[in-house]
Scaffold this motif. Structure first.
Motif, PDB file in Angstrom:
ATOM      1  N   LEU A 132       0.933  -1.289   0.034  1.00 36.52           N
ATOM      2  CA  LEU A 132       0.118  -0.152  -0.070  1.00 36.52           C
ATOM      3  C   LEU A 132       0.979   1.391  -0.144  1.00 36.52           C
ATOM      4  CD1 LEU A 132      -2.689  -1.142   2.585  1.00 36.52           C
ATOM      5  CD2 LEU A 132      -2.851  -0.919   0.033  1.00 36.52           C
ATOM      6  N   SER A 133       2.236   1.260   0.686  1.00 33.01           N
ATOM      7  CA  SER A 133       3.007   2.400   0.573  1.00 33.01           C
ATOM      8  C   SER A 133       3.568   2.808  -0.705  1.00 33.01           C
ATOM      9  CB  SER A 133       4.036   2.164   1.591  1.00 33.01           C
ATOM     10  OG  SER A 133       5.136   1.252   1.025  1.00 33.01           O
ATOM     11  N   VAL A 134       3.218   1.932  -1.768  1.00 36.34           N
ATOM     12  CA  VAL A 134       3.811   2.206  -3.318  1.00 36.34           C
ATOM     13  C   VAL A 134       2.746   2.768  -3.942  1.00 36.34           C
ATOM     14  CG1 VAL A 134       6.115   0.914  -2.771  1.00 36.34           C
ATOM     15  CG2 VAL A 134       4.043  -0.027  -4.017  1.00 36.34           C
ATOM     16  N   ILE A 135       1.435   2.544  -3.538  1.00 35.86           N
ATOM     17  CA  ILE A 135       0.256   3.147  -4.431  1.00 35.86           C
ATOM     18  C   ILE A 135      -0.189   4.493  -4.011  1.00 35.86           C
ATOM     19  CG2 ILE A 135      -1.966   2.503  -4.876  1.00 35.86           C
ATOM     20  CD1 ILE A 135      -1.271  -0.370  -4.104  1.00 35.86           C
ATOM     21  N   SER A 136       0.514   5.491  -4.788  1.00 38.18           N
ATOM     22  CA  SER A 136       0.303   6.973  -4.299  1.00 38.18           C
ATOM     23  C   SER A 136      -1.341   7.216  -4.271  1.00 38.18           C
ATOM     24  CB  SER A 136       0.770   7.636  -5.534  1.00 38.18           C
ATOM     25  OG  SER A 136       0.001   7.891  -6.639  1.00 38.18           O
ATOM     26  N   LEU A 164      -4.987  11.447   6.963  1.00 35.17           N
ATOM     27  CA  LEU A 164      -4.218  12.723   6.675  1.00 35.17           C
ATOM     28  C   LEU A 164      -4.402  12.794   5.105  1.00 35.17           C
ATOM     29  CD1 LEU A 164      -0.826  12.092   8.542  1.00 35.17           C
ATOM     30  CD2 LEU A 164      -2.607  13.841   8.941  1.00 35.17           C
ATOM     31  N   TYR A 165      -4.798  13.877   4.454  1.00 34.02           N
ATOM     32  CA  TYR A 165      -4.822  14.133   3.285  1.00 34.02           C
ATOM     33  C   TYR A 165      -3.547  15.060   2.828  1.00 34.02           C
ATOM     34  CZ  TYR A 165      -9.447  12.666   4.510  1.00 34.02           C
ATOM     35  OH  TYR A 165     -10.478  11.892   5.137  1.00 34.02           O
ATOM     36  N   LEU A 166      -2.579  14.170   2.252  1.00 30.19           N
ATOM     37  CA  LEU A 166      -1.398  14.868   1.964  1.00 30.19           C
ATOM     38  C   LEU A 166      -1.415  15.327   0.700  1.00 30.19           C
ATOM     39  CD1 LEU A 166       1.111  12.252   3.087  1.00 30.19           C
ATOM     40  CD2 LEU A 166       0.081  13.979   4.612  1.00 30.19           C
ATOM     41  N   ARG A 167      -0.661  16.554   0.305  1.00 26.78           N
ATOM     42  CA  ARG A 167      -0.849  17.257  -0.936  1.00 26.78           C
ATOM     43  C   ARG A 167      -0.096  16.346  -2.081  1.00 26.78           C
ATOM     44  NH1 ARG A 167      -3.918  21.124  -2.077  1.00 26.78           N
ATOM     45  NH2 ARG A 167      -3.100  22.446  -0.291  1.00 26.78           N
ATOM     46  N   TRP A 168       1.007  15.659  -1.710  1.00 29.45           N
ATOM     47  CA  TRP A 168       1.651  14.819  -3.083  1.00 29.45           C
ATOM     48  C   TRP A 168       2.271  13.660  -2.497  1.00 29.45           C
ATOM     49  CZ3 TRP A 168       2.009  14.389  -7.759  1.00 29.45           C
ATOM     50  CH2 TRP A 168       3.067  13.813  -8.385  1.00 29.45           C
ATOM     51  N   LYS A 169       2.048  12.644  -3.238  1.00 26.54           N
ATOM     52  CA  LYS A 169       2.841  11.298  -2.697  1.00 26.54           C
ATOM     53  C   LYS A 169       3.207  10.845  -4.311  1.00 26.54           C
ATOM     54  CE  LYS A 169       0.483   8.213  -0.165  1.00 26.54           C
ATOM     55  NZ  LYS A 169      -0.502   7.466   0.279  1.00 26.54           N
ATOM     56  N   HIS A 170       4.365  10.024  -3.999  1.00 24.51           N
ATOM     57  CA  HIS A 170       4.776   9.573  -5.413  1.00 24.51           C
ATOM     58  C   HIS A 170       5.679   8.205  -5.094  1.00 24.51           C
ATOM     59  CE1 HIS A 170       8.560  11.772  -5.551  1.00 24.51           C
ATOM     60  NE2 HIS A 170       9.182  10.620  -5.790  1.00 24.51           N
ATOM     61  N   SER A 171       5.617   7.250  -5.906  1.00 24.60           N
ATOM     62  CA  SER A 171       6.448   6.036  -6.035  1.00 24.60           C
ATOM     63  C   SER A 171       7.218   6.178  -7.430  1.00 24.60           C
ATOM     64  CB  SER A 171       5.771   4.954  -5.647  1.00 24.60           C
ATOM     65  OG  SER A 171       4.966   4.585  -6.791  1.00 24.60           O
ATOM     66  N   ASP A 219      -3.624  12.589 -11.060  1.00 28.16           N
ATOM     67  CA  ASP A 219      -2.528  11.574 -11.163  1.00 28.16           C
ATOM     68  C   ASP A 219      -1.602  11.827 -12.241  1.00 28.16           C
ATOM     69  OD1 ASP A 219      -3.732  10.280  -8.859  1.00 28.16           O
ATOM     70  OD2 ASP A 219      -5.137   9.182 -10.272  1.00 28.16           O
ATOM     71  N   LEU A 220      -0.155  11.678 -11.861  1.00 25.01           N
ATOM     72  CA  LEU A 220       0.799  11.721 -12.868  1.00 25.01           C
ATOM     73  C   LEU A 220       1.491  10.540 -12.968  1.00 25.01           C
ATOM     74  CD1 LEU A 220       2.669  13.456 -14.494  1.00 25.01           C
ATOM     75  CD2 LEU A 220       4.025  13.785 -12.671  1.00 25.01           C
ATOM     76  N   LYS A 242      20.330  -1.862 -20.549  1.00 21.44           N
ATOM     77  CA  LYS A 242      18.939  -1.331 -20.797  1.00 21.44           C
ATOM     78  C   LYS A 242      18.526  -0.641 -19.398  1.00 21.44           C
ATOM     79  CE  LYS A 242      17.707  -5.298 -23.806  1.00 21.44           C
ATOM     80  NZ  LYS A 242      16.946  -6.311 -23.922  1.00 21.44           N
ATOM     81  N   TRP A 243      17.809   0.434 -19.857  1.00 21.13           N
ATOM     82  CA  TRP A 243      16.984   1.020 -18.374  1.00 21.13           C
ATOM     83  C   TRP A 243      15.712   1.262 -18.537  1.00 21.13           C
ATOM     84  CZ3 TRP A 243      14.605   5.675 -19.206  1.00 21.13           C
ATOM     85  CH2 TRP A 243      14.693   6.254 -20.229  1.00 21.13           C
ATOM     86  N   ASN A 244      15.369   1.466 -17.598  1.00 15.75           N
ATOM     87  CA  ASN A 244      13.600   1.622 -17.389  1.00 15.75           C
ATOM     88  C   ASN A 244      13.350   2.491 -16.129  1.00 15.75           C
ATOM     89  OD1 ASN A 244      11.037   0.621 -16.111  1.00 15.75           O
ATOM     90  ND2 ASN A 244      10.854  -0.092 -18.241  1.00 15.75           N
ATOM     91  N   ALA A 245      12.506   3.542 -16.304  1.00 13.85           N
ATOM     92  CA  ALA A 245      12.135   4.192 -15.251  1.00 13.85           C
ATOM     93  C   ALA A 245      10.544   4.409 -15.235  1.00 13.85           C
ATOM     94  CB  ALA A 245      12.755   5.892 -15.593  1.00 13.85           C
ATOM     95  N   THR A 246      10.041   4.450 -14.013  1.00 10.65           N
ATOM     96  CA  THR A 246       8.766   4.814 -13.738  1.00 10.65           C
ATOM     97  C   THR A 246       8.476   5.824 -12.627  1.00 10.65           C
ATOM     98  OG1 THR A 246       8.283   3.105 -11.972  1.00 10.65           O
ATOM     99  CG2 THR A 246       8.250   2.418 -14.300  1.00 10.65           C
ATOM    100  N   LEU A 247       7.243   6.393 -12.847  1.00  8.31           N
ATOM    101  CA  LEU A 247       6.940   7.362 -11.619  1.00  8.31           C
ATOM    102  C   LEU A 247       5.199   7.398 -11.634  1.00  8.31           C
ATOM    103  CD1 LEU A 247       8.293  10.605 -10.126  1.00  8.31           C
ATOM    104  CD2 LEU A 247       5.825  10.542 -10.850  1.00  8.31           C
ATOM    105  N   ASP A 248       4.709   7.185 -10.374  1.00 12.30           N
ATOM    106  CA  ASP A 248       3.386   7.386 -10.184  1.00 12.30           C
ATOM    107  C   ASP A 248       3.028   8.204  -9.031  1.00 12.30           C
ATOM    108  OD1 ASP A 248       1.813   5.475 -12.213  1.00 12.30           O
ATOM    109  OD2 ASP A 248       3.398   4.215 -11.539  1.00 12.30           O
ATOM    110  N   GLY A 249       2.299   9.284  -9.132  1.00 11.64           N
ATOM    111  CA  GLY A 249       2.301  10.322  -8.226  1.00 11.64           C
ATOM    112  C   GLY A 249       0.864  10.862  -8.055  1.00 11.64           C
ATOM    113  N   THR A 250       0.309  11.082  -6.969  1.00 17.01           N
ATOM    114  CA  THR A 250      -0.830  11.863  -6.758  1.00 17.01           C
ATOM    115  C   THR A 250      -0.805  13.046  -6.295  1.00 17.01           C
ATOM    116  OG1 THR A 250      -2.164   9.537  -6.670  1.00 17.01           O
ATOM    117  CG2 THR A 250      -3.064  11.389  -6.031  1.00 17.01           C
ATOM    118  N   TRP A 251      -1.625  14.124  -6.816  1.00 16.35           N
ATOM    119  CA  TRP A 251      -1.548  15.525  -6.289  1.00 16.35           C
ATOM    120  C   TRP A 251      -3.033  15.599  -5.868  1.00 16.35           C
ATOM    121  CZ3 TRP A 251       1.460  19.765  -5.242  1.00 16.35           C
ATOM    122  CH2 TRP A 251       0.497  20.875  -4.996  1.00 16.35           C
ATOM    123  N   THR A 252      -3.398  15.748  -4.386  1.00 14.12           N
ATOM    124  CA  THR A 252      -4.533  16.097  -3.980  1.00 14.12           C
ATOM    125  C   THR A 252      -4.895  17.487  -3.887  1.00 14.12           C
ATOM    126  OG1 THR A 252      -4.578  13.764  -2.958  1.00 14.12           O
ATOM    127  CG2 THR A 252      -6.202  15.536  -2.137  1.00 14.12           C
TER     128      THR A 252
END
Length: 918
Positions: free
Chosen positions: A71-75, A801-808, A752-753, A766-776
């Protein structure tokens, strides 16, 4: 090539263009697949809704083996009290104190009831004890293939409880071979270690042999982590605005009262103030000579009614005495057999079982004695405490009443054992290009609580205290053998509570193409869902005689039937524009029927550009607990006024100065369902090969939220909640109906970004990058209908708590047999709670801001040994402590930190070995 570029984009973010599908079909026949957010199987083409996909490979490399870590990696998941540490302790009226160490998802922070958890697209049993949602600890993590998270309401597709979104856990199927895996996670600072072993084996190729049989089993053990093992878990930091308000101390504080040694209050020489508690260690400045105790900080805890109540008291940091990770063991089993009935037709049998044992450990009971209950400390007792040297008015000829942390009684210890299972028989196939699936399943979850220590029969325990045999003023906590034996005889150990949920389900869906339109085929799906759900909650022994016994009132077995019909259409309007139309009607036997529509679109004007959006309605039926939990008749404290009655009858003591009010708490069979309107609007771009970005705006409006409210709140809102104040024929209050009520509403908005990138470095890397973020952007709600909505984003709140930004985010590089992965999780800061909820005086230099929390992880995987994969990782690479917060521990667990935001384990080292036998 642009089409291949687009195909890469769609595979990553779930938005495939018709042109890509056409090209793929021309080259290689591809199987139609069903993705979360739609019931229609399609060729290389998903719907227009934002879906986050987390693969098992990524989970394994990050060392994620528990529901909490997942759950900690789901923004998009909320930052709330739905984890074992938080839910096991104090969280106010809305707290679920019967969750038994469970972990729940809460997408958008709307609560576990509003998030639908599916296993392979079908419902799983809800937690046996609380009955509100699926306990993610019962999911066989070792058997996960991937997790699909639909960040959009899906009531029209899956059911009314998908307002916040859907978490669809896809398990491995049709596995061939055998492999074993061993995992360990060791913290650098000690405590809280995690170990897991798993094995999976399968035989038979469904297409070639006509069958497949597979099984997977896993066992996980979580070791205890106590607050005393972490320096940051310290509730006595007065210079930063944090100090305990609890005067139930291991070395007891004396209380005032008529007929006691302290009388109704005491004064000090040349001091006009009246004080209500006293402790000889406080007078001497020696409170801290007893572990966990400190001088009471009056400046931080000033109260309007009694500002000097505890000036000469000691306090106790029981928040620093919590268990931050409960010891637990989980065993999971998955058995699956598939059989090919004929070409394009198969049946399968799937059995999922789990057993979870969690030891919940709370601090020892805090007790207050009184003359009325005949448990005051007697005059002449062997440990009688004379304070006349400090208080001139002290009467040593009268008994003592006191507040005490009863450490000799032991930590309140509960063992919660949950056994869950689901048996499913399913059929899938294709008839003349129409896909069908049919399932028959039975699921249940049973949780049993056993009290292991720390609980005593109230009358018997207080009789022992009143005898004077126990010493509440022992500096080292020791007691005589006679006292220990006497306390032991008052304890209750054994079975205490049982909760059970069951679900029997029959479901079926058909999907296919109806006819051709100028822009393409009109596709549809239709189906049904018939369920019978039940819940019971019983006390194995009478709870009332047991001191501070946990849990709710009995709920005899309650049952409801749910009937649902749904339809979905994919309508190609032009070659670039496609609509998704869906409608579902659910009929609850005890609530009534509701119809919920959904409309979504995907518009792709160019190969590199996609627009998407949706609008839908939701309906969340009250849970069994909210409807039927037994009413508990109780009595409010004195001093409460009937404001409406007193205004109509000024001076009448029956209204303006009543003795006490009775009230009822518990279930409410008159509850209305929660309803919602919500939508999304997004854009996806791939400006060049190897990079894609998605941006999705979302909004949810809810009405009639179901909240648990105290009788005090009801009386403070006599107009809006007039129906909850039951009056006699003469207008006086008979009783107050507290407990579960329909409160006001909630409104939340955000963005959601999603970022995805991959490519190659020189040298074959080879490289791979990801980012999932949520701006409330906003989360507003009103406690009671008619009250103004209040903004909560970025502010301290006791439940969520309703945080402004979270991402993984992740970044990986691989070459040959090697892979290196760097991960990052971030949660923004927020405004801290002021001392005593703003009544106290913050110290000079008090920082009103809780800082952000960020963690990095590093892992490397090597597959150069035959049939072997080795992953070594470091979690919390820079050993970041949780950010400091000065919140009151009586509202939120933790002392100086917040378990809703942070991981208390610190830097940890992980090692995972996987060996394939064949």
């Amino acid at each position: 090539m642009k089409l291949k570029k687009l195909a890469h984009l769609i595979a990553l973010i779930g938005a495939v263009s018709p042109a890509v599908a056409q090209e793929l079909q021309q080259n290689t026949p591809m199987a139609r697949v069903e993705v979360t957010g739609s019931s229609i199987k399609r060729v290389a083409k998903e719907g227009a809704l934002p879906v986050q996909v987390i693969s098992f490979d990524v989970l394994q490399k990050q060392g994620i083996t528990s529901a909490e870590q997942l759950l900690s990696v789901i923004s998009a998941n909320g930052t709330g009290a739905d984890n074992p540490t938080s839910g096991n302790n104090v969280f106010g009226a809305d707290a679920d104190r019967v969750s038994g160490g469970a972990s729940f998802a809460s997408l958008r922070g709307l609560g576990p009831n509003s998030t639908l958890v599916l296993i392979n697209g079908r419902r799983a049993p809800t937690h046996g004890k609380s009955g509100k949602a699926v306990d993610l600890n019962t999911i066989p993590m070792a058997a996960i293939a991937r997790i699909e998270i639909l960040k959009d309401g899906a009531s029209a597709i899956y059911g009314t409880d998908a307002i916040g979104g859907v978490m669809n856990i896809i398990l491995k199927s049709d596995y061939e071979g055998a492999e074993a895996s061993a995992y360990t996670n060791i913290t650098e600072a000690g405590g809280g270690n995690i170990h897991r072993g798993s094995i999976i084996a399968g035989t038979g190729n469904l297409e070639e042999d006509g069958f497949n049989v597979m099984a997977t089993a896993a066992f996980t053990k979580n070791e205890q982590l106590a607050s005393k093992q972490r320096a940051f878990a310290n509730g006595f930091q007065p210079q930063r605005g944090l100090s305990p308000d609890t005067t139930g101390t291991p070395f007891a504080n004396q209380l005032t009262g008529a007929g006691t040694a302290l009388g109704t209050g005491f004064r000090m020489p040349n001091d006009a103030n009246t004080y209500l508690q006293a402790n000889p260690l406080s007078f001497q400045g020696k409170c801290d000579t007893v572990e966990g105790m400190s001088q009471y900080q009056t400046a931080l805890w000033k109260d309007v009614t009694s500002p000097l109540r505890s000036t000469y008291s000691c306090s106790y940091d029981y928040g620093g005495d919590y268990v931050m990770q409960s010891p637990s063991e989980q065993a999971n089993l998955l058995l699956r057999g598939s059989y090919k009935l004929a070409p394009d037709h198969k049946m399968f049998v799937e059995a999922i079982g789990s057993r979870s044992e969690v030891i919940s450990i709370l601090t020892p009971a805090q007790i207050s004695t009184s003359l009325a209950n005949r448990n005051a400390y007697p005059v002449g007792g062997p440990y009688y405490q004379d304070l006349s040297a400090f208080i001139p008015t002290y009467n040593r000829n009268l008994p003592i009443i006191y507040k005490w942390r009863a450490n000799p009684l032991g930590n309140r210890t509960q063992e919660n054992t949950t056994e869950s299972g689901r048996l499913l028989v399913g059929f899938e196939g294709t008839v003349q290009n129409w896909d069908y699936k049919f399932g028959l399943s039975k699921a249940q979850s049973t949780t049993r609580m056993e009290l292991l220590d720390g609980y005593a029969y109230t009358r018997e325990f207080y009789d022992v205290l009143g005898s004077g045999i126990v010493n509440p003023w022992s500096l080292d906590g020791s007691q005589t053998k006679a006292a220990i034996d006497a306390i032991e005889r008052t304890k209750y150990r054994g079975a205490f509570q049982t909760g059970k949920t069951t679900m029997a389900q029959i479901d079926g869906t058909v999907s296919g193409e109806l006819f051709q339109l100028p822009a393409g085929a009109l596709a549809m799906a239709a189906g049904f869902d018939l369920r019978r759900e039940s819940y019971l909650y019983t006390q194995d022994v009478a709870a009332e005689p047991i001191l501070l016994s946990p849990g709710n009132a009995n709920l005899p077995k309650a049952t409801r039937d749910v009937k649902a019909l749904f339809a979905e259409f994919i309508v190609p309007v032009t070659k670039d524009l496609e609509l998704q139309l869906a409608v579902r009607r659910d009929d609850y036997s005890v609530i009534g029927a509701t119809t919920n529509p959904k409309v979504a679109f995907r518009y792709q004007p160019a190969n590199w550009l996609l627009f998407r959006g949706s609008a839908n309605k939701g309906f969340l039926a009250p849970s069994f607990t909210q409807l039927y939990t037994g009413a508990l008749p109780q009595e409010m404290a004195s001093g409460v006024v009937d404001t409406v009655g007193c205004a109509a009858h000024p001076g009448d003591a029956r209204f303006c100065a009543p003795d006490r009010f009775d009230y009822l708490s518990g279930g409410n069979q008159n509850l209305r369902p929660e309803t919602s309107k919500q939508g999304t609007l997004g854009v996806v771009v791939e400006p060049f090969k190897g990079f894609s970005a998605s941006l999705d705006w979302w909004a949810i409006n809810m009405k009639d939220r179901i909240l648990n409210r105290s009788p005090t709140i009801v009386l403070q809102n006599p107009v809006a909640l007039s129906g909850n104040i039951i009056r006699n024929s003469d207008g006086t209050i008979n009783y107050v109906q507290a407990g579960w009520i329909n409160a006001a509403g909630a409104k939340t908005r955000g963005i959601d970004l999603g970022l995805r990138g991959d490519g190659k470095f020189d040298g074959g890397f080879k490289w791979n990058a990801t980012l999932d973020g949520t701006w409330t952007d906003s989360y507003k709600f009103a406690e009671i209908e008619g009250q103004p909505y209040k903004e909560y984003v970025g502010l301290f709140f006791t439940r969520d708590l309703y945080l402004r930004w979270k991402h993984s985010a992740t970044f990986s590089v691989s070459q040959g047999d090697w892979n290196v992965l760097v991960s990052n999780n971030f949660a923004s800061g927020y405004k801290d709670q002021l001392p005593n909820a703003g009544k106290g005086t913050p110290p000079p230099g008090f920082d009103p801001d809780v800082s952000s929390y960020t963690r990095f992880g590093l892992s490397t995987t090597y597959k150069g040994f035959k049939n072997t994969s080795i992953t070594f990782g470091i979690q919390n690479l820079f050993d970041r402590d949780p950010p400091f917060t000065a919140h009151n521990v009586d509202d939120v667990v933790g002392a100086g930190w917040d378990p809703r935001v942070a991981d208390p384990r610190g830097r940890a080292y992980t090692l995972n070995l996987t060996y394939k036998f064949f």
